[in-house]
Motif scaffolding. Sequence first.
Motif, PDB file in Angstrom:
ATOM      1  N   ALA A  56       0.844  -1.201   0.000  1.00  0.00           N
ATOM      2  CA  ALA A  56       0.000   0.000   0.000  1.00  0.00           C
ATOM      3  C   ALA A  56       0.874   1.244   0.000  1.00  0.00           C
ATOM      4  CB  ALA A  56      -0.916   0.002   1.222  1.00  0.00           C
ATOM      5  N   THR A  57       0.452   2.258  -0.736  1.00  0.00           N
ATOM      6  CA  THR A  57       1.179   3.522  -0.759  1.00  0.00           C
ATOM      7  C   THR A  57       0.850   4.331   0.492  1.00  0.00           C
ATOM      8  OG1 THR A  57      -0.569   4.690  -1.930  1.00  0.00           O
ATOM      9  CG2 THR A  57       1.057   3.525  -3.276  1.00  0.00           C
ATOM     10  N   THR A  58       1.661   5.360   0.700  1.00  0.00           N
ATOM     11  CA  THR A  58       1.427   6.238   1.870  1.00  0.00           C
ATOM     12  C   THR A  58       0.061   6.900   1.781  1.00  0.00           C
ATOM     13  OG1 THR A  58       3.803   6.674   1.936  1.00  0.00           O
ATOM     14  CG2 THR A  58       2.383   8.146   3.209  1.00  0.00           C
ATOM     15  N   GLN A  59      -0.309   7.318   0.561  1.00  0.00           N
ATOM     16  CA  GLN A  59      -1.615   7.974   0.379  1.00  0.00           C
ATOM     17  C   GLN A  59      -2.761   7.007   0.674  1.00  0.00           C
ATOM     18  OE1 GLN A  59      -2.200  11.249  -0.210  1.00  0.00           O
ATOM     19  NE2 GLN A  59      -4.350  10.705   0.132  1.00  0.00           N
ATOM     20  N   GLN A  60      -2.593   5.753   0.247  1.00  0.00           N
ATOM     21  CA  GLN A  60      -3.638   4.753   0.509  1.00  0.00           C
ATOM     22  C   GLN A  60      -3.768   4.480   2.008  1.00  0.00           C
ATOM     23  OE1 GLN A  60      -2.229   1.558  -1.941  1.00  0.00           O
ATOM     24  NE2 GLN A  60      -3.074   2.423  -3.836  1.00  0.00           N
ATOM     25  N   GLU A  61      -2.641   4.469   2.717  1.00  0.00           N
ATOM     26  CA  GLU A  61      -2.705   4.292   4.170  1.00  0.00           C
ATOM     27  C   GLU A  61      -3.425   5.462   4.825  1.00  0.00           C
ATOM     28  OE1 GLU A  61      -2.088   2.012   6.210  1.00  0.00           O
ATOM     29  OE2 GLU A  61      -0.612   0.620   5.411  1.00  0.00           O
ATOM     30  N   ARG A  62      -3.146   6.681   4.323  1.00  0.00           N
ATOM     31  CA  ARG A  62      -3.813   7.860   4.889  1.00  0.00           C
ATOM     32  C   ARG A  62      -5.318   7.815   4.619  1.00  0.00           C
ATOM     33  NH1 ARG A  62       0.965  11.105   3.523  1.00  0.00           N
ATOM     34  NH2 ARG A  62       0.063  11.550   1.471  1.00  0.00           N
ATOM     35  N   ASP A  63      -5.681   7.453   3.388  1.00  0.00           N
ATOM     36  CA  ASP A  63      -7.115   7.349   3.045  1.00  0.00           C
ATOM     37  C   ASP A  63      -7.807   6.318   3.927  1.00  0.00           C
ATOM     38  OD1 ASP A  63      -6.705   9.230   1.102  1.00  0.00           O
ATOM     39  OD2 ASP A  63      -6.585   7.788  -0.555  1.00  0.00           O
ATOM     40  N   HIS A  64      -7.128   5.192   4.140  1.00  0.00           N
ATOM     41  CA  HIS A  64      -7.702   4.131   4.974  1.00  0.00           C
ATOM     42  C   HIS A  64      -7.876   4.604   6.408  1.00  0.00           C
ATOM     43  CE1 HIS A  64      -7.155   0.654   7.739  1.00  0.00           C
ATOM     44  NE2 HIS A  64      -8.115   0.151   6.975  1.00  0.00           N
ATOM     45  N   ALA A  65      -6.852   5.298   6.943  1.00  0.00           N
ATOM     46  CA  ALA A  65      -6.936   5.802   8.318  1.00  0.00           C
ATOM     47  C   ALA A  65      -8.069   6.801   8.465  1.00  0.00           C
ATOM     48  CB  ALA A  65      -5.603   6.449   8.709  1.00  0.00           C
ATOM     49  N   SER A  66      -8.250   7.641   7.436  1.00  0.00           N
ATOM     50  CA  SER A  66      -9.345   8.616   7.465  1.00  0.00           C
ATOM     51  C   SER A  66     -10.701   7.922   7.474  1.00  0.00           C
ATOM     52  CB  SER A  66      -9.227   9.548   6.250  1.00  0.00           C
ATOM     53  OG  SER A  66     -10.307  10.450   6.207  1.00  0.00           O
ATOM     54  N   ASP A  67     -10.821   6.869   6.669  1.00  0.00           N
ATOM     55  CA  ASP A  67     -12.083   6.105   6.636  1.00  0.00           C
ATOM     56  C   ASP A  67     -12.369   5.477   7.996  1.00  0.00           C
ATOM     57  OD1 ASP A  67     -12.431   6.775   4.033  1.00  0.00           O
ATOM     58  OD2 ASP A  67     -11.839   4.820   3.204  1.00  0.00           O
ATOM     59  N   MET A  68     -11.346   4.936   8.627  1.00  0.00           N
ATOM     60  CA  MET A  68     -11.537   4.275   9.919  1.00  0.00           C
ATOM     61  C   MET A  68     -11.906   5.285  11.019  1.00  0.00           C
ATOM     62  SD  MET A  68     -11.316   1.134   9.237  1.00  0.00           S
ATOM     63  CE  MET A  68     -11.984   1.582   7.639  1.00  0.00           C
ATOM     64  N   GLU A  69     -11.336   6.497  10.934  1.00  0.00           N
ATOM     65  CA  GLU A  69     -11.707   7.546  11.893  1.00  0.00           C
ATOM     66  C   GLU A  69     -13.177   7.921  11.728  1.00  0.00           C
ATOM     67  OE1 GLU A  69      -9.103  10.854  11.490  1.00  0.00           O
ATOM     68  OE2 GLU A  69      -7.305   9.735  12.075  1.00  0.00           O
ATOM     69  N   SER A  70     -13.604   8.058  10.476  1.00  0.00           N
ATOM     70  CA  SER A  70     -15.014   8.385  10.221  1.00  0.00           C
ATOM     71  C   SER A  70     -15.922   7.293  10.752  1.00  0.00           C
ATOM     72  CB  SER A  70     -15.243   8.563   8.713  1.00  0.00           C
ATOM     73  OG  SER A  70     -14.449   9.602   8.206  1.00  0.00           O
ATOM     74  N   ARG A  71     -15.489   6.035  10.574  1.00  0.00           N
ATOM     75  CA  ARG A  71     -16.312   4.921  11.055  1.00  0.00           C
ATOM     76  C   ARG A  71     -16.369   4.923  12.579  1.00  0.00           C
ATOM     77  NH1 ARG A  71     -14.705  -1.083   9.386  1.00  0.00           N
ATOM     78  NH2 ARG A  71     -15.155  -0.222   7.321  1.00  0.00           N
ATOM     79  N   ALA A  72     -15.226   5.230  13.217  1.00  0.00           N
ATOM     80  CA  ALA A  72     -15.191   5.246  14.685  1.00  0.00           C
ATOM     81  C   ALA A  72     -16.120   6.327  15.230  1.00  0.00           C
ATOM     82  CB  ALA A  72     -13.759   5.485  15.155  1.00  0.00           C
ATOM     83  N   MET A  73     -16.138   7.495  14.582  1.00  0.00           N
ATOM     84  CA  MET A  73     -17.043   8.567  15.017  1.00  0.00           C
ATOM     85  C   MET A  73     -18.492   8.139  14.855  1.00  0.00           C
ATOM     86  SD  MET A  73     -15.157  11.961  13.509  1.00  0.00           S
ATOM     87  CE  MET A  73     -16.522  12.995  14.029  1.00  0.00           C
TER      88      MET A  73
END
Length: 1069
Positions: A821-838
């Motif tokens: 996974a690229t750095t950008q893909q990791e960032r996108d994934h982390a952002s998605d998981m934060e949204s899901r956690a909220m």
Amino acid sequence: MHSVPGIVAVGRINEAIDEGDPSKTLASLQLPTAKIKEVDPDYAQHYQDVLYYAKSQKQKDPASKILWLDEIQQAVYDANVDEDKAKQWVTLVVDVNQCLENKKSSDILSVLKTSVCNTNDVIPECADKYYDTLSKAKEQKSDTVSTEGPWLKLTLQEKYDYYYNVDSKENSWVTPESFLRKESWLMEKEIEAFWKGHKQRMSYLGRRQTFIDHIPSIVKIQAWFRMIQARRNYLARLQFFRDHKNEIVKIQSLLRASKARDDYKTLVGSENPPLSVIRKFVHLLDQSDLDFQEELEVARIRGEVVTKIRGNQQLEKDLNLMDIKIGLLVKNRITLEDVISHRTKLNKKKGGEMQILNNTDNQGIKSLSKERRKTLETYQQLFYLLQTNPSYLAKLIFQMPQNKSTKFMDTVIFTLYNYASNQREEYLLLKLFKTALEEEVKSKVDQVQDIVTGNPTVIKMVVSFNRGARGQNTLRQLLAPVVREIIEDKSLVINTNPVEVYKAWVNQLETQTGEASNLPYDVTTEQALTYPEVKSKLEASSESLQRVTDKVLNSIISSLDLLPYGLRYIAKVLKNSIHEKFPEAAEDELLKIVGNLLYYRYMNPAIVAPDGFDIIDMTAGGQINSDQRRNLGTVAKVLQHAASNKLFEGENEHLASTNSYLSDTYQKFRKYFKEACDVPEPEEKFNMDKYTDVVTVSKPVIFISIEEIISTHSLLLEHQDAIAPEKNDLLNELLELLGEVPNVESFLGEGAVDPNDPNKANTLNQLAKTEISLSLTSKYSLGDGEGIDGQSLMIKTKKLIIDVIRNQPGNTLTEILETPATTQQERDHASDMESRAMKDSKTPEEMKESQAVAEDAQLPLEQKKRKVQRNLRTLEQMGHVSSKNKYQDILNEIAKDIRNQRIYRKLRKAELAKLQQTLKALNEKAAFYEEQVNYYDTYIKTCLDNLKIKNCRRSIKLDGKGESKGMKRAKPVKYTAAKLHEKGVLLSIDDLQTNQFKNVTFDIISTEDVGIFDVKSKFLGVEMEKVQLNIQDLLEMQYEGVAVMKMFDKVKVNVNLLIYLLNKKFYGK
């Protein structure tokens, strides 16, 4: 204005033009009165042609067909100009050709300049080019000429020909007699074309050189121009889009819809949908705010429905009991105080006593302590296990006595499945019915007819459920219109009993004549049938009966789709189970059993007593009269015979004429019963399986009373060996965790009841009926260390794969897992998981995922991929997936989940609408019961008023709790056993002879509580024992037909005479 002579001249000129004679035209033009100027006699022919053409053009206008003087003068001027042009062109042609023939190249420039109107058109620098080009052209033309003449022919304006003789210098507008063209000479158009073409070429070359010399500037100008043009085109296109915005949006939506439709067809229809298609639809697995709102709304309404059903059932039972008590009051069997006491209970229930008590939410089993929380979770797991594994309850039903199992089914089982208030619970309840029915047929049915003649437990349960709140609406739709039509038809009288018809006929005769008839009153069926009038009335009744029966039959047969799916499915299971056990049974015999279930048990009682099954609306106090009841009963009887293919014989021999009708009706019923069994399996109907709970948003919730929880726990322990014989059975594990059966007080916990409360028993009894909600969960969820099997690991892996494919592109799953996974893909994934956690933080507790799944969701993308790879290897070892097809099996499962989620949302909306409809019907039913309660209130108040008017010796308080202050309690009554034996009240005393009865005395004392009596026994003056009698218990025994009861475990008394004695001595009746 023209003068008269001028007009005459105009006329002559026009006449001459029309004649076409040039000489006459010339003469008319030369008339002094015409005053036409510059007329040259040599141009007579050309004047004629020009004037004729002008006049022909004017004649196209119907308003004026002649040429006037000014028009004629203009035509003459035009003709003279043409002459000059012709001479000019002749000069050019002659001079150029002679110059070329004489080969005088130096003269060509001067020749062209003198003959051309605009000398600037002739470029001096091109003189040699002119000469060479013209010479070559003349040479080419001369080579093709065979004969040569002196004449040149020029054409002016494409319509006038001019002739010139080179040799004689003669010219004419008329074709010469000996005309022979000079073919070798270049003519005016050829000469002009050559030098003009050369001029164009020179101009082009000069222009081109200019461009070459200024390329940067030209490029810049072109760029500016193209930019302006492109901007104009863009703005025009943009304006076009704005003007047609709606059409463009529609076209775009159609195109996108078409593409999405094709992708969805691939998702649904393809055996192995590609990853690219799955990725487009994976967002459908997300739970939106609307999903949570709908789930909460469904849960809320479902709770109201279940509570309302239970409340209505209890209210209905109490109303039935009230009917009995008022009936006994009318017969002077009980006191008015007893009726008022029961009325008070009804009013309490009507006021909301049946609602769920909220004061237990934070105490007892739901209190915030680890131990009690664990107990709550274990009960939730226990009821989940019972709900999803039908074998336990199926075995338990047949372990209990039938009277006890019936009550258990009506309360606990239907409560456990929330009265099938949604698709999931209906599916599970049907699985229970199926398992229990197959077990009952297998173990308790010895011959086919046992199902018809007996009263199978499961069949009774199925019919009771489908005639309850959810199936009631179906019966109304099926039967209400025709039943209402039968009841409202005042002229309809159906009586097929010959004796009753005979008696009615005799009564009618005596009423009409006013004299006693000589006919006997008591006759047999055979005697009644000897009278023609009776036969005639029976025939009329038979015709009416068949007509009305046809209406009911057609209503039933045409409404097959309205029949509850669950009932049809159980009919199918019953037919298959009987056929499996009795393979030799004929198809007709099996269909009769189906008919016994669908018609006789389900529909027939509703036809006979539509008021008792809410098929028709009845006002409080309203009822169906005897004639209407008989009409309905007779129709039901005929349909019952037809459904079972049973003809009228024996005592019904007089109805034998309808046997052919019964046979025809049976054939219709036979087809109906066969089609009714043609239904899909529940898995297909509801699109569910044992893993469906994993996909749903909310946990299943049931509403169950404390008393039912304790009762179920007790029954499970009592029959544990029979229903779970294996030691490692999960049920045994849960029962071991729960331990002994708690009582109500220990279940509720300390502080729920005041230990010093004198009415503690009554309080606990009321609290036992308190309903609590249980969110059912499986004991083994998706935790890492807890009971992981192939299917749970598959579910967990699917969730991880969904997170991975959302944030990393790729054509196959293996490609994605093997590509870092690229750095950008990791960032996108982390952002998605934060949204899901909220989003999860706002999710209700009962809808949250397990802790293990939540922890997995927070892993980085690369760690998730590694975990997916490990899980896939494990699943491959179990045989669930294969790396050879790039793990397409698990992608197919994800595609299936997407399809199921869409179906689930659709079913949830339908369920919500159905629940709202059911709740509305239940509220209407509750309102009807309240109307009945009010009706009884009015009746009882009337009784009280009448009692006061008659100045009864005993006044009664309205709350039914006791006597008024100024009232004295009735004196005790004392009897010897011998006296009671003489009155017939006492029948016998164990171990005591009749002659000893005189030594036994009984004191009967009225207590402060209405209807409660203390009875003391004495032997030889020594007090022995004391018992308490409740007048309502005695009345219930009397109602149920119990004639003898025991007191003190040894004294047998006559119930009826004991009630009579109490009424006489204490109520003055």
